[in-house]
Design a protein around this motif. Structure first.
Motif, PDB file in Angstrom:
ATOM      1  N   ARG A 123       4.796  -5.426  -2.897  1.00  0.00           N
ATOM      2  CA  ARG A 123       3.786  -5.785  -2.000  1.00  0.00           C
ATOM      3  C   ARG A 123       3.787  -4.998  -1.081  1.00  0.00           C
ATOM      4  O   ARG A 123       4.623  -5.075  -0.174  1.00  0.00           O
ATOM      5  CB  ARG A 123       3.885  -7.238  -1.922  1.00  0.00           C
ATOM      6  CG  ARG A 123       2.729  -7.871  -1.246  1.00  0.00           C
ATOM      7  CD  ARG A 123       2.654  -9.268  -0.786  1.00  0.00           C
ATOM      8  NE  ARG A 123       2.393 -10.088  -2.061  1.00  0.00           N
ATOM      9  CZ  ARG A 123       2.982 -11.012  -2.747  1.00  0.00           C
ATOM     10  NH1 ARG A 123       4.077 -11.102  -2.014  1.00  0.00           N
ATOM     11  NH2 ARG A 123       2.798 -11.618  -3.809  1.00  0.00           N
ATOM     12  N   THR A 125       2.689  -4.494   2.922  1.00  0.00           N
ATOM     13  CA  THR A 125       2.619  -5.520   3.879  1.00  0.00           C
ATOM     14  C   THR A 125       2.172  -4.889   5.332  1.00  0.00           C
ATOM     15  O   THR A 125       2.085  -5.421   6.320  1.00  0.00           O
ATOM     16  CB  THR A 125       4.190  -6.076   4.144  1.00  0.00           C
ATOM     17  OG1 THR A 125       5.094  -5.155   4.703  1.00  0.00           O
ATOM     18  CG2 THR A 125       4.211  -6.858   3.121  1.00  0.00           C
ATOM     19  N   SER A 175      -8.320  -7.329  -1.010  1.00  0.00           N
ATOM     20  CA  SER A 175      -7.576  -6.612  -0.723  1.00  0.00           C
ATOM     21  C   SER A 175      -6.719  -6.336   0.627  1.00  0.00           C
ATOM     22  O   SER A 175      -7.482  -6.274   1.721  1.00  0.00           O
ATOM     23  CB  SER A 175      -8.539  -5.223  -0.653  1.00  0.00           C
ATOM     24  OG  SER A 175      -7.685  -3.926  -0.267  1.00  0.00           O
ATOM     25  N   THR A 176      -5.733  -6.167   0.578  1.00  0.00           N
ATOM     26  CA  THR A 176      -4.635  -6.207   1.820  1.00  0.00           C
ATOM     27  C   THR A 176      -4.832  -4.783   2.189  1.00  0.00           C
ATOM     28  O   THR A 176      -4.943  -4.626   3.639  1.00  0.00           O
ATOM     29  CB  THR A 176      -3.121  -6.301   1.287  1.00  0.00           C
ATOM     30  OG1 THR A 176      -3.014  -7.553   0.619  1.00  0.00           O
ATOM     31  CG2 THR A 176      -2.361  -5.989   2.448  1.00  0.00           C
ATOM     32  N   LYS A 179      -8.025  -4.759   4.374  1.00  0.00           N
ATOM     33  CA  LYS A 179      -7.781  -5.442   5.737  1.00  0.00           C
ATOM     34  C   LYS A 179      -6.870  -4.860   6.708  1.00  0.00           C
ATOM     35  O   LYS A 179      -7.201  -4.738   7.769  1.00  0.00           O
ATOM     36  CB  LYS A 179      -7.355  -7.039   5.450  1.00  0.00           C
ATOM     37  CG  LYS A 179      -8.186  -7.965   4.463  1.00  0.00           C
ATOM     38  CD  LYS A 179      -7.497  -9.186   3.890  1.00  0.00           C
ATOM     39  CE  LYS A 179      -8.493 -10.140   3.182  1.00  0.00           C
ATOM     40  NZ  LYS A 179      -7.638 -11.022   2.411  1.00  0.00           N
TER      41      LYS A 179
END
Length: 528
Positions: A123, A125, A175-176, A179
């Motif tokens: 993921r 981060t 969507s990470t 952002k």
């Protein structure tokens, strides 16, 4: 030195199609995905004509077509009848029934064959971009035990840092990447929600497939192997859109819409989705890019999400690969934004219009009737069919032609070409991911003009009996016509130039090659 040329975040259709395109071009790329394994459920169950045309350019459409039935029609909300696809200008005048999960599986297999790994249980981060690339912070979560990546396998919960020349967010509507990159996502919030349930009917004869409309609402039933998919409007927007949908709640909503009880059992997947329509302000922000749902969300009319994701990836892949390899003109990545952002705007307009036409507001009934009348006309049917499938997509092409050809900017037809005794289709010539120059009138001066751009360009001399008016055509790696000439082909035996001709075709060709393939690989022959 960067670990990768490109890091793709998200192993959905956009990310996996992009991985295939980058692998085909020999780019060092990798895909990371937060979910430790591929999900068993999905919203999408079709590939449309545009997607099949694009897959055919890489020689893999048949693998997908072998997976399910084809249907020569699609839906357009509010018409009250299927939209006929037989009028479209395409080899694939139908929709293919295939689950998104299977699409992803086939694309992941191809990406692996092309040397691009998919690493699940990672993921994103954090990220930071600078002039030389992007540093991504990646956390290991629920790692897939089948992961056999060449890098040391991190411990679960550990952070890893990857350095890539470019990072592409293909990580969905929330969507990470978008952002973290600070890219605005303007648009409209959801005002209506639909419940979706993959369930079994206790009595399979209690509810027919397709729509059932009553005075209290509507329920749509789609047959699936071993179960059915139920769709029905949620009476009121939920206080918490992320609150789980339960079987009793779906049961109550379906019963209310039908005005009777039809028992639902064996829930496989229960969820909701809204009619929000948003689009990223920028698809390209320095070395960070967006594709698929990360770049746009829209009402689900027409079930086009998977298809638009593939379209984004095909447009971006060759441009990003050219940029990584150092020969792209400085404006090339910007054309990904300009072309696909405009396509996204049209997508949002189209799906929002369908959401309104398909609603229960009686005030829209005159508009529904008007659309139905227009769709009953052959030209109206063709326009709507090519709109919802994307077959009508046309990109602006900077050209020197005074009278541009109707094909310019559209995907090239799959012309049947003869070279001596062999006949082949144009689509097959694009399987390697390079641009193609077709010399259809034995024009050595055009071949000489294009020579400085080889090996970025494949040049083919052939004949096309279907279109004897064509002289030459330049086709981008994504299949779109970038330049076309008929100047030296007599029209009706008079010697006049046909539409699309230029006074100096060699100059026009060199201009188009410079726009899409950058500076020549070597100096041109001064005699040309």
């Amino acid at each position: 030195m960067n670990d990768l040329d490109v890091l793709v975040v998200g192993a959905g259709p956009a990310g996996l199609m992009l991985a295939c395109e980058l692998g085909l071009a020999g780019v060092r790329a990798s895909v990371i995905e937060a979910h430790p394994r591929r999900l068993d459920f999905c919203r999408g169950f079709n590939l449309n004509a545009r997607s099949l045309d694009l897959l055919a350019l890489r020689g893999i459409a048949e693998e997908f077509l072998a997976e399910g039935p084809t249907v020569p029609a699609t839906t357009f909300s509010g018409l009250g009848r299927p939209l006929d696809l037989s009028t479209m200008d395409t080899d694939h005048r139908y929709a293919l029934g295939i689950a998104q999960t299977r699409v992803e599986e086939l694309l992941e297999q191809r990406a692996g064959e092309l040397g691009v790994p998919v690493r699940r249980g990672r993921r994103l981060t954090g990220l930071h971009q600078d002039a030389g690339g992007v540093t991504a912070t990646v956390r290991s979560v629920g790692l897939d035990e089948s992961d056999a990546a060449p890098r040391p396998r991190p411990a679960e919960g550990a952070d890893d840092r990857l350095r890539a020349g470019y990072l592409v967010g293909c990580d969905g509507g929330r969507s990470t990447v978008r952002k973290l990159a600070g890219i605005a996502f303007p648009g409209t919030t959801a005002t209506r929600y639909t419940l979706l349930g993959d369930v079994a009917l206790a009595d399979p004869a209690a509810l027919p497939f397709g729509p059932t409309v009553t005075g209290s609402g509507a329920v749509f039933v789609i047959p699936r192997p071993g179960y059915v998919r139920i769709l029905t409007a949620e009476p009121e927007p939920p206080a918490d859109r992320d609150a789980p949908v339960t079987l009793p709640y779906l049961q109550e909503t379906v019963d209310r819409a039908l005005g009777r009880h039809v028992r639902l059992t064996e829930p496989r997947w229960l969820t909701r989705f809204g009619d929000a329509a948003r689009q990223a302000q920028r698809y390209v922000e320095g070395r960070i890019l967006l594709a698929g749902d990360a770049a746009h969300i829209h009402p689900p009319a027409g079930a086009v999400g998977v298809n638009v994701a593939i379209d984004d990836a095909m447009n971006l892949g060759w441009k990003l690969a050219a940029t990584v390899r150092g020969w792209a003109p400085h404006t090339l990545l910007e054309t990904y934004h300009s072309e696909r952002h405009a396509a996204g705007e049209l997508l949002l307009r189209n799906t929002r219009a369908q959401a309104l036409l398909g609603g229960r507001d009686d005030g829209w009934e005159p508009v529904r009737e008007l659309f139905a009348d227009l769709a009953a006309q052959p030209a109206g049917t063709k326009y709507l069919a090519e709109l919802v499938t994307g077959v009508g997509t046309r990109y602006p092409m900077p050209a020197l032609d005074a009278r541009p050809h109707p094909w310019l900017g559209r995907m090239a037809p799959n012309l049947r070409l003869t070279d001596g005794t062999a006949t082949t289709g144009l689509a097959g010539m694009l399987a390697g991911g390079r641009a193609v120059l077709l010399d259809l009138a034995d024009r050595p001066e055009l071949r000489a003009a294009a020579a400085p751009w080889q090996p970025r360009l494949a040049v083919h001399t052939a004949r096309c009996a279907e279109h004897p008016e064509l002289s030459a055509m330049l086709v981008r790696p994504d299949g779109h016509v970038a330049w076309i000439d008929t100047a030296h082909v007599p029209a009706h035996g008079t010697g006049a130039s046909a539409t699309g001709g230029t006074a100096d075709p060699g100059r026009a060709l060199r201009h188009a090659l410079g726009v899409w393939l950058g500076e020549p690989a070597h100096a041109p022959d001064p005699a040309v």
